[in-house]
Design a protein around this motif. Structure first.
Motif, PDB file in Angstrom:
ATOM      1  N   LYS A   1       9.067   9.768  -4.479  1.00 20.18           N
ATOM      2  CA  LYS A   1       7.714   9.353  -4.129  1.00 20.18           C
ATOM      3  C   LYS A   1       7.654   7.844  -3.993  1.00 20.18           C
ATOM      4  O   LYS A   1       8.509   7.124  -4.507  1.00 20.18           O
ATOM      5  N   GLU A   2       6.631   7.375  -3.285  1.00 24.20           N
ATOM      6  CA  GLU A   2       6.550   5.957  -2.935  1.00 24.20           C
ATOM      7  C   GLU A   2       6.284   5.060  -4.142  1.00 24.20           C
ATOM      8  O   GLU A   2       6.748   3.911  -4.164  1.00 24.20           O
ATOM      9  N   THR A   3       5.550   5.542  -5.124  1.00 24.80           N
ATOM     10  CA  THR A   3       5.254   4.694  -6.283  1.00 24.80           C
ATOM     11  C   THR A   3       6.498   4.404  -7.123  1.00 24.80           C
ATOM     12  O   THR A   3       6.461   3.519  -7.980  1.00 24.80           O
TER      13      THR A   3
ATOM     14  N   VAL B   1       0.834  -1.207   0.000  1.00 27.53           N
ATOM     15  CA  VAL B   1       0.000   0.000   0.000  1.00 27.53           C
ATOM     16  C   VAL B   1       0.871   1.260   0.000  1.00 27.53           C
ATOM     17  O   VAL B   1       1.412   1.668   1.036  1.00 27.53           O
ATOM     18  N   VAL B   2       1.042   1.845  -1.181  1.00 19.10           N
ATOM     19  CA  VAL B   2       1.868   3.046  -1.324  1.00 19.10           C
ATOM     20  C   VAL B   2       0.997   4.297  -1.279  1.00 19.10           C
ATOM     21  O   VAL B   2      -0.198   4.253  -1.559  1.00 19.10           O
ATOM     22  N   ASN B   3       1.632   5.410  -0.920  1.00 19.49           N
ATOM     23  CA  ASN B   3       0.922   6.679  -0.805  1.00 19.49           C
ATOM     24  C   ASN B   3       1.870   7.809  -1.193  1.00 19.49           C
ATOM     25  O   ASN B   3       2.795   8.144  -0.446  1.00 19.49           O
ATOM     26  N   ASP B   4       1.639   8.393  -2.352  1.00 21.57           N
ATOM     27  CA  ASP B   4       2.520   9.460  -2.836  1.00 21.57           C
ATOM     28  C   ASP B   4       2.310  10.782  -2.116  1.00 21.57           C
ATOM     29  O   ASP B   4       3.067  11.736  -2.330  1.00 21.57           O
ATOM     30  N   ASN B   5       1.304  10.857  -1.270  1.00 24.35           N
ATOM     31  CA  ASN B   5       1.090  12.081  -0.495  1.00 24.35           C
ATOM     32  C   ASN B   5       1.984  12.146   0.739  1.00 24.35           C
ATOM     33  O   ASN B   5       2.074  13.198   1.379  1.00 24.35           O
ATOM     34  N   THR B   6       2.616  11.034   1.072  1.00 26.86           N
ATOM     35  CA  THR B   6       3.515  11.003   2.222  1.00 26.86           C
ATOM     36  C   THR B   6       4.888  11.548   1.814  1.00 26.86           C
ATOM     37  O   THR B   6       5.499  11.029   0.887  1.00 26.86           O
TER      38      THR B   6
ATOM     39  N   ARG C   1       9.655   4.001   4.718  1.00 27.44           N
ATOM     40  CA  ARG C   1       8.593   4.269   5.696  1.00 27.44           C
ATOM     41  C   ARG C   1       9.143   4.548   7.100  1.00 27.44           C
ATOM     42  O   ARG C   1       8.431   5.075   7.949  1.00 27.44           O
TER      43      ARG C   1
END
Length: 478
Positions: free
Chosen positions: A255-257, A27-32, A105
């Protein structure tokens, strides 16, 4: 040849589909915000594009590993193709993805810190020591060969060549990552891939018959596949060294993606490189007997040189020299950079790494033993690198499994390969010459028994986390 192209196709499918499944589980989140921005220090934490990260990661994790290891693994015959494909997709790439993304993370944390958080402080203490030992062994093993070749083709002595290489190591270790590594290593990573592709194309055009996977030729020779093949071919299937390198790139991600392209993608590319060199080893020398004779005569560097120069001419000779000198050096310097980062984390409670002098002082203690070990027999070093490497891989996979369990996610994607690799290392150390040298049957029995114990521990952890989840749910409902 059908087997070779089939294996390449399956590796591609693994990246296109299984990597997306792994990313979905994580579960990735580019807003982080990533540590590259949140902790930017212009030394280790520096934002870089994903394609640079991918090529640097490839060079860091590969070096000569997927070349030398695959050539040696080719002695086991076409069964090596199975291990490279299955190992890369379901073990190695998952291992690399989780070591990188978990570091991301956890603010760019090093592998031992992740181990401590999810497997406990006692395991962290053990892995701190084991990781530093692995880094020192890798730096030494990947330095001796280049120094020997430099001494052969230049007026420099072996000792002077060794000192020059280690001087570069120290410089590259203390400089910001975007100064040398960020600018030069993407180019070198691309050359590593081009070198492998050139060999593959030349091999196909040469008309030599690549062995296909059949029951008859699955595994020629007397060497037992289990567990030797899984240690012989580590880079190119799964390697614990990778989890010490992934945090270097995790600290540069925008970014995470990008993680799927960088970590999972680099491992699949390394699998392709290993597949090509394994096929070259089996094909060029007309079978495993011819390859065995070539390895005895000239070692892995001699085999690589003969394949490259024969198939590619002068260009191949240049690429072979490049491969034997430059590639291991780039692996050695990032090994020392990782050990410097691990040691810095250990010493962070005592003082801050706020100057280049302090960084240099932390680098020297790991450089000196690596320099000393580089002067002893390469094959002796490599035997111990193999098992240590796969122990680290097993522990990283268990760390990923515990992370997923704690997060109540699909933990089996890490747990199953972790159990498999635990069986490999538990069996290998009892059977191998550098281990206890017991009989094969006894080693299998002991290895299986220890693996059963580990499996019971895993089942206990599953039940414990399920129980905790159930209690939390009941409290929430109440």
């Amino acid at each position: 040849m059908f087997t070779f192209f089939g294996a390449l196709f399956i590796l591609l499918l693994g990246y296109l589909f299984y990597s997306k499944f792994v990313e979905k589980v994580f579960v990735v989140n580019d807003n982080t915000p990533t540590p590259a921005y949140a902790k930017r220090d212009n030394l280790d934490f520096v934002p870089m594009s994903w394609w640079k990260g991918n090529l640097i990661q490839l060079l860091n994790i590969a070096g000569l590993g997927p070349i030398y290891g695959a050539v040696a693994g080719a002695l086991y015959g076409p069964v090596a193709f199975i291990w490279i494909v299955v190992g890369s997709i379901f073990a190695g790439a998952v291992h690399d993805y989780f070591s990188g993304m978990m570091s991301l993370r956890h603010n760019g944390a090093q592998f031992p810190s992740l181990v401590g958080k999810y497997l406990g402080k006692h395991v962290k203490t053990f892995i701190n020591l084991l990781s530093l030992v692995l880094m020192i062994l890798v730096a030494a093993a990947f330095t001796a060969g280049p120094a020997q070749l430099i001494a052969q083709i230049t007026p420099l002595s072996f000792t002077l060549a060794l000192l020059i290489i280690f001087g570069y190591f120290i410089l590259a270790t203390i400089l910001p990552i975007n100064r040398v590594i960020g600018k030069i290593y993407p180019i070198l990573g691309a050359i590593l891939l081009i070198m492998a592709i050139s060999v593959a194309v030349a091999l196909i055009i040469s008309g030599k018959s690549m062995p296909n996977l059949t029951i008859a030729n699955l595994h020629p020779g007397d060497l037992p596949v289990w567990p030797l093949l899984m240690v012989t071919i580590s880079c190119g299937a799964i390697s614990g060294f990778h989890c010490t390198q992934s945090p270097i790139i995790a600290r540069t991600m925008k970014k995470e993606t990008d993680g799927r392209k960088i970590f999972y993608g680099a491992m699949i590319i390394e699998g392709v490189i290993a597949l090509i060199w394994a096929a070259a080893g089996m094909t060029f020398f007309n079978g495993t007997d011819g390859l065995q004779a070539a390895l005895v005569a000239g070692g892995p560097s001699g085999v690589v040189n003969e394949i490259s120069t024969s198939l590619l001419g002068i260009t191949g000779g240049i690429l072979a020299v490049f491969g034997v000198i430059i590639l291991p050096i780039t692996t050695g310097d990032t090994a020392l950079r990782s050990s410097r980062m691990i040691l810095s984390d250990i010493l962070a409670k005592f003082f801050n790494m706020d100057s280049k002098v302090k960084i240099l002082l932390v680098t020297i203690p790991v450089s000196i033993p690596a320099l000393f070990l580089a002067t002893i027999d390469y094959t002796f070093l490599w035997r111990y690198v193999g098992w240590t490497n796969q122990v680290v891989a097993s522990i990283m996979l268990w760390t990923g499994a515990m992370y997923l369990l704690k997060s109540h996610k699909f933990h089996w994607i890490c747990g199953v390969p972790a159990l498999f690799m635990s069986a490999v290392v538990c069996t290998y150390i009892f059977y191998a010459p550098e281990g206890l040298g017991l009989s094969y049957q006894l080693s299998i029995a002991i290895g299986f028994s220890l693996t059963v114990i580990v499996a019971f521990w895993y089942v206990y952890q599953i039940k414990k986390f399920r129980s905790e989840k159930h209690i939390k749910y009941k409290d929430k409902v109440a």
